[in-house]
Scaffold this active site. Structure first.
Site, mmCIF file in Angstrom:
data_model
loop_
_atom_site.group_PDB
_atom_site.id
_atom_site.type_symbol
_atom_site.label_atom_id
_atom_site.label_comp_id
_atom_site.label_asym_id
_atom_site.label_seq_id
_atom_site.Cartn_x
_atom_site.Cartn_y
_atom_site.Cartn_z
ATOM 1 C CG HIS A 52 -7.969 -58.717 -86.221
ATOM 2 N ND1 HIS A 52 -6.913 -59.271 -86.911
ATOM 3 C CD2 HIS A 52 -7.806 -57.361 -86.325
ATOM 4 C CE1 HIS A 52 -6.156 -58.316 -87.414
ATOM 5 N NE2 HIS A 52 -6.677 -57.149 -87.081
ATOM 6 C CB SER A 72 -3.779 -55.382 -87.425
ATOM 7 O OG SER A 72 -4.774 -55.532 -88.406
ATOM 8 C CG ASP A 123 -7.871 -62.614 -86.970
ATOM 9 O OD1 ASP A 123 -8.601 -62.035 -87.809
ATOM 10 O OD2 ASP A 123 -6.707 -62.251 -86.732
#
Length: 293
Positions: free
Chosen positions: A268, A148, A238
C-alpha cells in the site's frame, strides 16, 4: 490469490514501518507524514481557493487548451497529509500526463469527521468544472483522482455528482468500512499499512459504514451504473486489494468501463515510492489520464 513483496519492496516496507507510529496518536502520525524527495519542475504551480477549499494547481503547459483536468485527493487515512506531502506525486502526474492537476487540501478528521471531507471534495469538483476553461482544460474532461483515503473521496464525489466527471482514477482506495475481505487477513500485518491502522482511521473518520458515501462498495447498481470510466491501481500485497477487486467487479456488472491494474510484489502506498512498480504504475496512470475522452 496472494503474493510476496519483492526484495526491494520488503526492504523499503520494513524501513518505513520501523519509524511510522502506531495508530492512536494523531499528532505523531501527522508529524511522521513528511514530504519525500521533490518532484519534477512544472511550468506553473500556484495555490488558490476553490470555493473555500485550499487547492494547489499544477499546469505543465500554460496557455494550452482543451486538456484533461485531474482533481486530486491525497491519502493519509483522512487524518494526515496535505498539499506538501503529495506535491511530488502531483507534479509527476501533471508532467507525465500533460493534464492540469488540482490538488485539494480537504479538512481532516477527527476534527472534521464525515461528511466534511466528502463535502470539500464535491466543492472542489464543482469549482473545477466551472473553472476548467479558464485553466485551459475541457470541462467535459474532468477526472476525479486520489490515493488511499483520497481514492475513497474521489469515488464518493463521483457517486454524489453523477455525470460531472469523465473518469475516476483510484489508487488502492478503502471502499468498505466493514474490512471483511480476505486480503485484510492476509496482509493486515507486516506490510506497512496494517489492519489496526485502517480500523483506527475509519473510527476517526466516522459515518455509517453501510452508507455508500462512506463505503462506495455498498452503492446500489443504479448508482454504480452512472459512474464514469474507471482505472483502479492496486497493490497485490495490500489489505485493501480485495475491496478494489470487488469494486471493479461491481462496476463491470453495472456496465461501467473499468480497468484494474494489479501490481505484484508491492504494498500500500507504492505509487509515490522509489520502486520500479511505482514508476510504472504512475506512468500508466498518467497515460490513462491523458487519454480521457
Amino acid at each position: 490469490m496472494s503474493g510476496r513483496l519483492s526484495p526491494a519492496a520488503r526492504g523499503l516496507c520494513d524501513a518505513m514501518a520501523a519509524v511510522f507510529p502506531g495508530p492512536g496518536d494523531v499528532a505523531a502520525l501527522r508529524a511522521a507524514a513528511v514530504p519525500g524527495p521533490p518532484g519534477p519542475e512544472v511550468a506553473s504551480v500556484r495555490d488558490a481557493d476553490a470555493g473555500g477549499v485550499p487547492v494547489r494547481i499544477y499546469d505543465p503547459a500554460p496557455g494550452a487548451a482543451g486538456r484533461p483536468l485531474a482533481v486530486y485527493f491525497h491519502g493519509g487515512g483522512w487524518v494526515m497529509c496535505g498539499l506538501d506531502t503529495h506535491d511530488a506525486l502531483c507534479r509527476k502526474l501533471a508532467a507525465a500526463s500533460g493534464a492540469v492537476v488540482v490538488s485539494a487540501d480537504y479538512r481532516l478528521a477527527p476534527e472534521h469527521p464525515w461528511p466534511v471531507a466528502t463535502d470539500d471534495a464535491l466543492t472542489v469538483l464543482l469549482w473545477a468544472r466551472a473553472e476548467a476553461g479558464t485553466l485551459g482544460c475541457d470541462p467535459g474532461r474532468v477526472v476525479l483522482a486520489g490515493d488511499s483515503s483520497g481514492g475513497n473521496l474521489a469515488a464518493v464525489a463521483a457517486l454524489r455528482a453523477p455525470g460531472l466527471a469523465a473518469g475516476q482514477l483510484l489508487a488502492y482506495p478503502p471502499l468498505d468500512a466493514s474490512m471483511g475481505s480476505g486480503s485484510v487477513t492476509t496482509y493486515g500485518r507486516d506490510h506497512f499499512h496494517t489492519a489496526a491502522h485502517m480500523a483506527w482511521y475509519w473510527d476517526q473518520y466516522g459515518g455509517d459504514p453501510a452508507h455508500p458515501h462512506v463505503s462506495p462498495l455498498r452503492a446500489g447498481r443504479e448508482a454504480l451504473a452512472a459512474l464514469p470510466r474507471t482505472l483502479l491501481v492496486l497493490a497485490d500485497c495490500d489489505l485493501l486489494r480485495d475491496e478494489g477487486m470487488a469494486y471493479a467487479r461491481r462496476l463491470g456488472e453495472a456496465g461501467v468501463d473499468c480497468e484494474v491494474r494489479l501490481h505484484p510484489g508491492v504494498f500500500h502506498g507504492f505509487l509515490g515510492l522509489p520502486l520500479p512498480a511505482g514508476r510504472a504504475a504512475l506512468a500508466g496512470a498518467a497515460a490513462w489520464l491523458a487519454a480521457t475522452p
